[in-house]
Design a protein around this motif. Structure first.
Motif, PDB file in Angstrom:
ATOM      1  N   THR A  75      -9.569  -5.638  14.823  1.00  0.00           N
ATOM      2  CA  THR A  75     -10.831  -4.774  14.290  1.00  0.00           C
ATOM      3  C   THR A  75     -11.279  -5.534  12.913  1.00  0.00           C
ATOM      4  OG1 THR A  75     -12.045  -3.088  13.208  1.00  0.00           O
ATOM      5  CG2 THR A  75      -9.484  -3.163  12.894  1.00  0.00           C
ATOM      6  N   LYS A  76     -12.524  -6.040  13.117  1.00  0.00           N
ATOM      7  CA  LYS A  76     -13.272  -6.656  11.966  1.00  0.00           C
ATOM      8  C   LYS A  76     -13.489  -6.021  10.687  1.00  0.00           C
ATOM      9  CE  LYS A  76     -14.304 -10.583  14.713  1.00  0.00           C
ATOM     10  NZ  LYS A  76     -15.625 -11.456  15.213  1.00  0.00           N
ATOM     11  N   ASP A  77     -13.376  -4.557  11.028  1.00  0.00           N
ATOM     12  CA  ASP A  77     -13.767  -3.747   9.816  1.00  0.00           C
ATOM     13  C   ASP A  77     -12.343  -3.452   8.935  1.00  0.00           C
ATOM     14  OD1 ASP A  77     -14.718  -1.676   8.400  1.00  0.00           O
ATOM     15  OD2 ASP A  77     -14.346  -0.044   9.660  1.00  0.00           O
ATOM     16  N   ASN A  78     -11.987  -4.670   8.739  1.00  0.00           N
ATOM     17  CA  ASN A  78     -10.902  -4.366   7.498  1.00  0.00           C
ATOM     18  C   ASN A  78     -10.978  -5.262   6.398  1.00  0.00           C
ATOM     19  OD1 ASN A  78      -9.702  -7.376   7.604  1.00  0.00           O
ATOM     20  ND2 ASN A  78     -10.125  -6.947   9.937  1.00  0.00           N
ATOM     21  N   LYS A  79     -10.047  -5.027   5.222  1.00  0.00           N
ATOM     22  CA  LYS A  79     -10.122  -5.579   3.856  1.00  0.00           C
ATOM     23  C   LYS A  79      -9.553  -6.988   4.105  1.00  0.00           C
ATOM     24  CE  LYS A  79     -10.335  -1.043   1.698  1.00  0.00           C
ATOM     25  NZ  LYS A  79      -9.702   0.045   0.606  1.00  0.00           N
ATOM     26  N   GLY A  80      -9.079  -7.192   4.862  1.00  0.00           N
ATOM     27  CA  GLY A  80      -8.556  -8.663   4.975  1.00  0.00           C
ATOM     28  C   GLY A  80      -7.160  -8.667   4.333  1.00  0.00           C
ATOM     29  N   ILE A  81      -6.412  -7.821   4.217  1.00  0.00           N
ATOM     30  CA  ILE A  81      -5.160  -7.486   3.443  1.00  0.00           C
ATOM     31  C   ILE A  81      -4.091  -7.407   4.625  1.00  0.00           C
ATOM     32  CG2 ILE A  81      -3.407  -6.495   1.956  1.00  0.00           C
ATOM     33  CD1 ILE A  81      -5.877  -7.778   0.490  1.00  0.00           C
ATOM     34  N   MET A  82      -3.108  -8.547   4.597  1.00  0.00           N
ATOM     35  CA  MET A  82      -2.180  -8.211   5.704  1.00  0.00           C
ATOM     36  C   MET A  82      -0.875  -7.998   5.148  1.00  0.00           C
ATOM     37  SD  MET A  82      -0.874 -11.647   8.135  1.00  0.00           S
ATOM     38  CE  MET A  82      -2.107 -11.330   9.292  1.00  0.00           C
ATOM     39  N   GLN A  83      -0.227  -6.973   5.709  1.00  0.00           N
ATOM     40  CA  GLN A  83       1.440  -6.550   5.334  1.00  0.00           C
ATOM     41  C   GLN A  83       2.141  -7.611   6.162  1.00  0.00           C
ATOM     42  OE1 GLN A  83       2.426  -2.532   5.273  1.00  0.00           O
ATOM     43  NE2 GLN A  83       4.689  -2.963   5.629  1.00  0.00           N
ATOM     44  N   ILE A  84       3.071  -8.260   5.222  1.00  0.00           N
ATOM     45  CA  ILE A  84       4.277  -8.943   5.590  1.00  0.00           C
ATOM     46  C   ILE A  84       5.441  -8.549   5.325  1.00  0.00           C
ATOM     47  CG2 ILE A  84       5.121 -11.181   5.901  1.00  0.00           C
ATOM     48  CD1 ILE A  84       3.163 -11.310   7.584  1.00  0.00           C
ATOM     49  N   ASP A  85       6.691  -8.342   5.870  1.00  0.00           N
ATOM     50  CA  ASP A  85       7.798  -7.765   5.484  1.00  0.00           C
ATOM     51  C   ASP A  85       8.626  -8.882   5.308  1.00  0.00           C
ATOM     52  OD1 ASP A  85       6.996  -4.988   5.748  1.00  0.00           O
ATOM     53  OD2 ASP A  85       6.705  -5.807   7.673  1.00  0.00           O
ATOM     54  N   LEU A  86       9.364  -9.228   4.112  1.00  0.00           N
ATOM     55  CA  LEU A  86      10.416 -10.106   4.023  1.00  0.00           C
ATOM     56  C   LEU A  86      11.469  -9.429   2.849  1.00  0.00           C
ATOM     57  CD1 LEU A  86      11.628 -12.771   4.323  1.00  0.00           C
ATOM     58  CD2 LEU A  86      10.514 -13.577   2.530  1.00  0.00           C
ATOM     59  N   GLN A  87      12.718  -8.956   3.001  1.00  0.00           N
ATOM     60  CA  GLN A  87      13.673  -8.483   2.284  1.00  0.00           C
ATOM     61  C   GLN A  87      14.103  -9.184   1.053  1.00  0.00           C
ATOM     62  OE1 GLN A  87      16.138  -5.284   4.268  1.00  0.00           O
ATOM     63  NE2 GLN A  87      14.832  -5.388   5.999  1.00  0.00           N
ATOM     64  N   ARG A  88      14.374  -8.666  -0.032  1.00  0.00           N
ATOM     65  CA  ARG A  88      14.896  -9.243  -1.098  1.00  0.00           C
ATOM     66  C   ARG A  88      16.417  -9.517  -0.701  1.00  0.00           C
ATOM     67  NH1 ARG A  88      12.954  -5.856  -6.392  1.00  0.00           N
ATOM     68  NH2 ARG A  88      10.856  -6.724  -6.448  1.00  0.00           N
ATOM     69  N   PRO A  89      17.077 -10.700  -1.318  1.00  0.00           N
ATOM     70  CA  PRO A  89      16.436 -11.478  -2.090  1.00  0.00           C
ATOM     71  C   PRO A  89      15.800 -12.701  -1.754  1.00  0.00           C
ATOM     72  CG  PRO A  89      18.870 -11.774  -1.814  1.00  0.00           C
ATOM     73  CD  PRO A  89      18.466 -10.787  -1.119  1.00  0.00           C
ATOM     74  N   LEU A  90      15.438 -12.795  -0.359  1.00  0.00           N
ATOM     75  CA  LEU A  90      14.279 -13.792  -0.202  1.00  0.00           C
ATOM     76  C   LEU A  90      13.157 -13.698  -0.612  1.00  0.00           C
ATOM     77  CD1 LEU A  90      15.474 -13.905   3.718  1.00  0.00           C
ATOM     78  CD2 LEU A  90      15.892 -15.463   2.026  1.00  0.00           C
ATOM     79  N   LYS A  91      12.209 -14.564  -0.848  1.00  0.00           N
ATOM     80  CA  LYS A  91      11.130 -14.720  -1.539  1.00  0.00           C
ATOM     81  C   LYS A  91       9.989 -15.576  -0.437  1.00  0.00           C
ATOM     82  CE  LYS A  91      11.915 -17.915  -5.050  1.00  0.00           C
ATOM     83  NZ  LYS A  91      11.275 -19.288  -4.561  1.00  0.00           N
ATOM     84  N   ILE A  92       8.769 -15.257  -0.733  1.00  0.00           N
ATOM     85  CA  ILE A  92       7.825 -15.989   0.040  1.00  0.00           C
ATOM     86  C   ILE A  92       7.404 -16.978  -1.231  1.00  0.00           C
ATOM     87  CG2 ILE A  92       5.416 -16.434   0.620  1.00  0.00           C
ATOM     88  CD1 ILE A  92       5.872 -13.428   1.894  1.00  0.00           C
ATOM     89  N   ASP A  93       7.486 -18.151  -0.688  1.00  0.00           N
ATOM     90  CA  ASP A  93       7.174 -19.598  -1.736  1.00  0.00           C
ATOM     91  C   ASP A  93       5.469 -19.770  -1.688  1.00  0.00           C
ATOM     92  OD1 ASP A  93       9.624 -19.824  -2.572  1.00  0.00           O
ATOM     93  OD2 ASP A  93      10.125 -20.770  -0.520  1.00  0.00           O
TER      94      ASP A  93
END
Length: 548
Positions: A75-93
């Motif tokens: 649906t294009k009726d969205n705020k453009g915020i995507m939830q991604i899951d990645l558990q600590r202690p890993l981190k997104i760079d």
């Protein structure tokens, strides 16, 4: 004594299963809801494909890599915020859209929110770069995570076991069981060239990228559970063969540690052939012909990684050389080969939308043991085995867990679920009809995620019998129906107590001759031809009986 020891060991195993950090929760948090539910930041997009690349470092126990996620905008009726899951202690760079545009993000513990303002494409991709020390599995697969260990010769051996705790322990994803990448996934591993990297499905390439490093890329073309994607890295050698199955030639592959080569040929290959023949008979064609069938030596216990099953049973029969039915029949076949392979049909092809419905995976996979025994031993052997496993039922938690928080049901989904399906088969009283129901389920729900209600409704419809009260009783409560009866002369009076409202179930009675009755919560009576010399409920029914 042997029965007591086997029951004790099985309870240890089940207690470890319940000790998974994700599943053994007494205090639920906001993070549990974010992980287990379809949030607004999840519902607007659908995963199509994962392309994962990792480079593990055995000495530092760290990984770095990236995941390119192909997705569809629902649906294009969205705020453009995507939830991604990645558990600590890993981190997104860092994060980049498919057009190489950088994406900003913020973090809330194990949840990462990517800001995609103005995103309008129907199909797009996003690449997430990440690094760090993944959660280490203390006792795989029960306490899951990344496994850093050595084989018996002291050489590096690495893998993952993450069902329950979640695939986000080792790669960034939409860690939601109901959303599988329907176009498949690939896993590229960069490892020292002294080791071999094995993944799900088929090997696309193996490349030497410098004087000490190799790159392996594996891929599947079928939908796959997040937790079923798995790297195996060690001193592997390969055994290949072709099995003529229901859909034609099926590639069978065994990746074993080099010193297990001879044992695998004599122990594993013959039992895989027997398993495949039995299960294709009862469930229909193996569901992943395009990706092949593979078993891989793994540290720990074993796991149903799709088209790449983790094997950790030490090339012995039983469940680590234990028969937890206490009957002796469980020592005649390798439990891990049979049970984990059954999950290719129930768990990998047919997958519960919510972990609360994990009984769909485990109860059917456990009952596969009984059908296998019927094929290669006898029907009575299977009956004795399933009855023997009742000693392991605890009746402490319902088999169905809590929805939308990732809370699985209790460990009784294994032995109690097996016994429930045994009664259903016994009540249907027509093995060919029962077989067609199982085959039909695997056609109807092929490569799909499902709910308990879908499975219940299908069995009710195709059997022509309403098992709703039985499902309610054995999946949603911890109570076991009690059959009260009394015999006065040639009159039998009977009813059920300790049961759900409006419970009824056909029961086979053994007397001078056997006959069927259908007790309810109300007293009923039946005139017999004469006073029976004996009268009891057939042992294939998991109920208690009290004579008044």
């Amino acid at each position: 004594m042997r029965r007591l020891i086997s029951c004790f060991l099985f309870c240890l195993v089940i207690n470890k299963i319940q000790a998974q950090p994700w599943n053994d929760k007494t205090h639920l948090t906001h993070q549990d809801s974010l992980r287990g539910s379809v949030t607004p930041e999840r519902e607007w997009w659908d995963v199509l494909y994962y392309a994962i690349t990792i480079k593990p470092d055995f000495l530092s126990k760290t990984i770095n890599g990236f995941n390119t996620i192909k997705y569809k905008v629902l649906t294009k009726d969205n705020k453009g915020i995507m939830q991604i899951d990645l558990q600590r202690p890993l981190k997104i760079d860092s994060v980049k859209l498919g057009n190489n545009r950088k994406v900003s993000f913020k973090n809330e513990m194990n949840v990462w929110y990517l800001n995609l303002p103005g995103h309008q494409s129907d199909i797009d991709s996003i690449t997430i770069y990440y690094s760090g020390s993944p959660h280490q599995a203390a006792n795989p697969p029960w306490d899951g995570g990344w496994v850093w260990t050595t084989d018996s010769l002291g050489r590096p051996w690495m893998t993952v076991a993450c069902q329950g705790i979640g695939a986000s322990t080792w790669y960034p994803c939409k860690d939601l069981q109901s959303d599988e990448p329907e176009l498949g996934a690939s896993l590229t591993m960069i490892v020292p060239d002294t080791l071999v990297a094995v993944g799900n499905g088929r090997l696309e390439f193996e490349k030497q990228i410098d004087s000490h490093t190799k790159k392996y890329k594996w891929y599947v073309v079928s939908p796959i559970n997040n937790y079923a994607i798995c790297p195996y890295i060690g001193k592997y050698v390969n055994i290949k063969e072709v099995y003529e199955g229901l859909k034609g030639p099926l590639n069978l592959s065994y990746w074993v540690l080099d010193y297990n080569y001879v044992k695998a040929q004599s122990h594993m290959l013959p039992q895989v052939h027997l398993m495949m023949k039995s299960f294709e008979h009862w469930f229909g064609a193996y569901p992943f012909y395009e990706d092949g069938f593979k078993m891989v030596d793994a540290p720990g216990y074993g796991m149903e990684h799709q088209s790449g099953i983790a094997y950790g049973n030490g090339y012995v029969n039983g469940n680590h050389a234990v028969d937890y039915s206490g009957t002796g029949f469980g020592m005649k076949w390798d439990f891990l080969i049979v049970h984990e392979s059954a999950h290719e049909w129930f768990g990998n092809s047919i997958t519960a939308k919510d972990p609360a419905d994990k009984w769909i995976h485990e109860s059917f996979a456990c009952y596969a043991d009984i059908l296998y025994m019927k094929d290669y031993f006898s029907d009575s052997a299977g009956n004795e085995y399933v009855i023997g496993t009742r000693d392991n039922i605890k009746n402490d938690e319902p088999a169905i867990g809590l929805y939308n928080i990732g809370k699985e049901g209790g460990s009784d989904m294994y032995p109690k679920g097996r016994n429930m399906l045994h009664m259903i088969r016994y009540i249907i009283n027509d093995d060919e009809k029962f077989r067609q129901i199982l085959i039909g389920m695997n056609k109807e729900f092929y490569h799909q995620t499902v709910t308990t209600k879908q499975i219940e409704n299908y069995i009710n419809e195709k059997s022509g019998i309403d098992f709703s009260a039985i499902f309610d009783q054995y999946l949603r409560t911890t109570n076991i129906p009690e059959f009260e009866y009394k015999v006065s002369g040639n009159e039998l009076q009977y009813r059920f107590i300790n049961c759900v409202k409006d419970f009824s179930m056909p029961v086979k009675i053994i007397a001078d001759e056997y006959f069927w009755i259908k007790p309810t919560e109300s007293w009923q009576s039946l005139k017999l031809e004469s006073q029976p010399k004996k009268l009891y409920v057939d042992r294939n029914f998991y109920i208690t009986s009290v004579v008044l």
